[in-house]
Scaffold this active site. Structure first.
Site, PDB file in Angstrom:
ATOM      1  N   LYS A  14       0.783  -1.177  -0.077  1.00  0.00           N
ATOM      2  CA  LYS A  14      -0.024  -0.065   0.057  1.00  0.00           C
ATOM      3  C   LYS A  14       0.871   1.322   0.080  1.00  0.00           C
ATOM      4  CE  LYS A  14      -2.133  -1.034   3.870  1.00  0.00           C
ATOM      5  NZ  LYS A  14      -1.370  -2.230   4.070  1.00  0.00           N
ATOM      6  N   ARG A  49      -8.811   1.229   9.418  1.00  0.00           N
ATOM      7  CA  ARG A  49      -8.710  -0.214   9.474  1.00  0.00           C
ATOM      8  C   ARG A  49      -9.732  -0.994  10.475  1.00  0.00           C
ATOM      9  NH1 ARG A  49      -2.229  -1.141  11.459  1.00  0.00           N
ATOM     10  NH2 ARG A  49      -1.407   0.109   9.523  1.00  0.00           N
ATOM     11  N   ARG A  91      12.138  -8.698   4.892  1.00  0.00           N
ATOM     12  CA  ARG A  91      12.410  -7.284   4.956  1.00  0.00           C
ATOM     13  C   ARG A  91      13.433  -6.954   6.033  1.00  0.00           C
ATOM     14  NH1 ARG A  91       6.787  -3.787   4.505  1.00  0.00           N
ATOM     15  NH2 ARG A  91       6.711  -4.331   6.729  1.00  0.00           N
ATOM     16  N   ARG A  95      12.623  -5.765  11.860  1.00  0.00           N
ATOM     17  CA  ARG A  95      11.703  -5.066  12.679  1.00  0.00           C
ATOM     18  C   ARG A  95      10.971  -5.907  13.254  1.00  0.00           C
ATOM     19  NH1 ARG A  95       8.494  -1.027   8.739  1.00  0.00           N
ATOM     20  NH2 ARG A  95       6.895  -2.513   9.657  1.00  0.00           N
ATOM     21  N   ARG A 123      -0.459 -10.227  12.626  1.00  0.00           N
ATOM     22  CA  ARG A 123      -1.121  -9.227  12.214  1.00  0.00           C
ATOM     23  C   ARG A 123      -2.208  -9.546  11.215  1.00  0.00           C
ATOM     24  NH1 ARG A 123       3.585  -5.362  10.225  1.00  0.00           N
ATOM     25  NH2 ARG A 123       1.891  -3.955   9.859  1.00  0.00           N
TER      26      ARG A 123
END
Length: 216
Positions: free
Chosen positions: A14, A89, A124, A157, A168
Site C-alpha cells: 500500500k 482499519r 524485509r 523490525r 497481524r
C-alpha cells in the site's frame, strides 16, 4: 479531486502504491504507519502509547489514530485531495472518518495471499542507523547484513517477524477486511490484484481509477 483510501493486508504494498499515485495526482500520501513509527522512534507520548500495540501485532487504539488523522487533514497540502494509507482499519474508524465530513472518492483494496505476505515481510530488512530498506530476495544489500548507504547493521523490525506477521494477518482478517463490504455498499470500493511487480500493480490501480499510467 481524489480523496482516496488504500487498504489491504500488512505488506501488500500500500505504501509503495500510495507514493506512486501521490506523484501522479500531486496529492499527499498519508501513512498512519509511518507517522506512528516516527512517533515511537521519537518516544513521543503518542508513540509510547502505540509501541506496545505495534510490537505485538495489534491495532493502535482508535482514539490515538483518529486524533492524528483529523489534525493531518487540516493541513494545506490536503486541500486538493489526499491518499489515506493504513486508515481506516476498522468499521468504527470508517464511521468516525465519515462523521468528520470527509468525502471519499474511491477505496482501493489490494488483494494479496497470506503466504505471499509472510514471504514478503519476513525478508524485509532495515538499516539500524539510516533506516534504508532492503529485502533478502527482492532488494538485497551488496554485502549481506550491511547497509549499502552507510555500512551499518541491517535488522529485522519486530513487526516483520514471522510470528508477528501471522498475528497481524489474523487481526487484518478480523478487523479490517469487513471494510470491503462497508465501502462496497457505498459504491466506493475497487479491488486490485496486489501480486506481481510494483509496475503491474500500479497499472491495475490507476486503471481502476480511470487513469492511464505514465512514468512509473
Amino acid at each position: 479531486m481524489y480523496n482516496l483510501i488504500m487498504f489491504g493486508p500488512p505488506g501488500a504494498g500500500k505504501g509503495t502504491q500510495a507514493k506512486i499515485i501521490s506523484k501522479q495526482f500531486g496529492i499527499p500520501a498519508i501513512s498512519t504507519g509511518e507517522m506512528i513509527r516516527a512517533a515511537i522512534k521519537a518516544s513521543t507520548p503518542m508513540g509510547l502509547a502505540a509501541k506496545s500495540y505495534t510490537e505485538s501485532g495489534s491495532l493502535v487504539p482508535d482514539e490515538v489514530v483518529i486524533g492524528i488523522i483529523k489534525e493531518r487533514l487540516t493541513e494545506d497540502d490536503c486541500k486538493n485531495g489526499f491518499i489515506l494509507d493504513g486508515f481506516p482499519r476498522t468499521i468504527p474508524q470508517a464511521e468516525a472518518l465519515a462523521s468528520m465530513g470527509v468525502e471519499i472518492t474511491k477505496v482501493i483494496s489490494f488483494e494479496v495471499s497470506d503466504k505471499a505476505i509472510v514471504d514478503r515481510m519476513s525478508g524485509r530488512r532495515l538499516c539500524s542507523a539510516c533506516s534504508a530498506s532492503y529485502h533478502t530476495v527482492y532488494a538485497p544489500s551488496a554485502e549481506e547484513g550491511k547497509c549499502d548507504a552507510c555500512g551499518s547493521e541491517l535488522i529485522i523490525r519486530k513487526d516483520d517477524r514471522k510470528d508477528v506477521v501471522e498475528s497481524r494477518l489474523l487481526t487484518y482478517h478480523r478487523e479490517t477486511e469487513p471494510l470491503k463490504e462497508f465501502y462496497s455498499k457505498l459504491n466506493l470500493l475497487v479491488v486490485v490484484d496486489g501480486e506481481g511487480t510494483v509496475e503491474d500493480v500500479s497499472k491495475r490501480a490507476l486503471e481502476a481509477l480511470g487513469v492511464v499510467l505514465h512514468n512509473v
